[in-house]
Scaffold this motif. Structure first.
Motif, PDB file in Angstrom:
ATOM      1  N   UNK A  84      -3.271  11.793   6.484  1.00 41.35           N
ATOM      2  CA  UNK A  84      -1.738  11.918   6.491  1.00 41.35           C
ATOM      3  C   UNK A  84      -1.465  12.329   4.842  1.00 41.35           C
ATOM      4  N   UNK A  85      -2.195  11.865   3.773  1.00 40.78           N
ATOM      5  CA  UNK A  85      -2.118  12.125   2.300  1.00 40.78           C
ATOM      6  C   UNK A  85      -2.575  13.482   2.195  1.00 40.78           C
ATOM      7  N   UNK A  86      -3.498  14.125   2.683  1.00 36.28           N
ATOM      8  CA  UNK A  86      -3.660  15.518   2.646  1.00 36.28           C
ATOM      9  C   UNK A  86      -2.780  16.364   3.130  1.00 36.28           C
ATOM     10  N   UNK A  87      -2.126  15.981   4.313  1.00 35.98           N
ATOM     11  CA  UNK A  87      -1.010  16.683   4.903  1.00 35.98           C
ATOM     12  C   UNK A  87       0.203  16.704   3.926  1.00 35.98           C
ATOM     13  N   UNK A  88       0.258  15.586   3.182  1.00 31.72           N
ATOM     14  CA  UNK A  88       1.128  15.462   2.297  1.00 31.72           C
ATOM     15  C   UNK A  88       1.125  16.231   0.901  1.00 31.72           C
ATOM     16  N   UNK A 142       0.716  -1.387   0.096  1.00 30.77           N
ATOM     17  CA  UNK A 142      -0.030  -0.131   0.246  1.00 30.77           C
ATOM     18  C   UNK A 142       0.968   1.246   0.036  1.00 30.77           C
ATOM     19  N   UNK A 143       1.975   1.244   0.843  1.00 31.85           N
ATOM     20  CA  UNK A 143       2.879   2.193   0.808  1.00 31.85           C
ATOM     21  C   UNK A 143       3.508   2.783  -0.646  1.00 31.85           C
ATOM     22  N   UNK A 144       3.915   1.840  -1.364  1.00 26.26           N
ATOM     23  CA  UNK A 144       4.494   1.820  -2.628  1.00 26.26           C
ATOM     24  C   UNK A 144       3.330   2.152  -3.392  1.00 26.26           C
ATOM     25  N   UNK A 145       2.064   1.857  -3.237  1.00 32.15           N
ATOM     26  CA  UNK A 145       1.161   2.145  -4.375  1.00 32.15           C
ATOM     27  C   UNK A 145       0.823   3.464  -4.041  1.00 32.15           C
ATOM     28  N   UNK A 146       0.627   3.937  -2.809  1.00 31.06           N
ATOM     29  CA  UNK A 146       0.282   5.428  -2.430  1.00 31.06           C
ATOM     30  C   UNK A 146       1.394   6.352  -2.973  1.00 31.06           C
ATOM     31  N   UNK A 147       2.546   5.989  -2.916  1.00 31.58           N
ATOM     32  CA  UNK A 147       3.641   6.942  -3.324  1.00 31.58           C
ATOM     33  C   UNK A 147       3.630   6.846  -5.008  1.00 31.58           C
ATOM     34  N   UNK A 148       3.259   5.917  -5.514  1.00 31.82           N
ATOM     35  CA  UNK A 148       3.118   6.167  -6.921  1.00 31.82           C
ATOM     36  C   UNK A 148       1.904   6.728  -7.622  1.00 31.82           C
ATOM     37  N   UNK A 149       0.809   6.575  -6.965  1.00 32.39           N
ATOM     38  CA  UNK A 149      -0.357   7.047  -7.201  1.00 32.39           C
ATOM     39  C   UNK A 149      -0.667   8.759  -6.801  1.00 32.39           C
ATOM     40  N   UNK A 150      -0.011   9.204  -5.864  1.00 32.97           N
ATOM     41  CA  UNK A 150      -0.208  10.506  -5.246  1.00 32.97           C
ATOM     42  C   UNK A 150       1.245  10.963  -5.408  1.00 32.97           C
ATOM     43  N   UNK A 151       2.177  10.589  -5.870  1.00 31.57           N
ATOM     44  CA  UNK A 151       3.514  11.234  -5.734  1.00 31.57           C
ATOM     45  C   UNK A 151       3.901  12.037  -4.597  1.00 31.57           C
ATOM     46  N   UNK A 152       3.853  11.033  -3.484  1.00 26.13           N
ATOM     47  CA  UNK A 152       4.200  11.308  -2.036  1.00 26.13           C
ATOM     48  C   UNK A 152       5.323  10.465  -1.604  1.00 26.13           C
TER      49      UNK A 152
END
Length: 88
Positions: free
Chosen positions: A77-81, A47-57
């Protein structure tokens, strides 16, 4: 993207990276932790890998990862990123 849409997208990503072990519906309907919904430690890493790729965080895996405890904390956390959410 609205907060609700972001929650749904993250839930869909969790279902995708869990290889069907957990459905997006289960994630969205859980009131507890993602672990209680059936999300494994391997799924968390995927999930961390997918989130980093999807949202460029970027998430520092050496840091505190309590933010993946539940869906709302993860979305926060995503919104804060910098993942943009708006009304609607």
């Amino acid at each position: 993207m609205s907060t609700g849409a972001l929650r749904e997208r993250v839930a869909a990503l969790i279902a995708q990276v869990s290889d069907g072990e957990v459905s997006a519906r289960e994630v969205l309907e859980t009131d507890g932790s993602l672990t209680a919904a059936g999300v494994s430690s391997l799924t968390f890493l995927r999930l961390i890998d997918a989130l980093e790729g999807e949202f460029d965080v970027f998430f520092d895996l050496d840091a505190d990862l309590d933010f993946v405890e539940d869906l709302d904390t993860l979305v926060d956390r995503l919104t804060r990123h910098g993942v943009a959410v708006g009304d609607g």
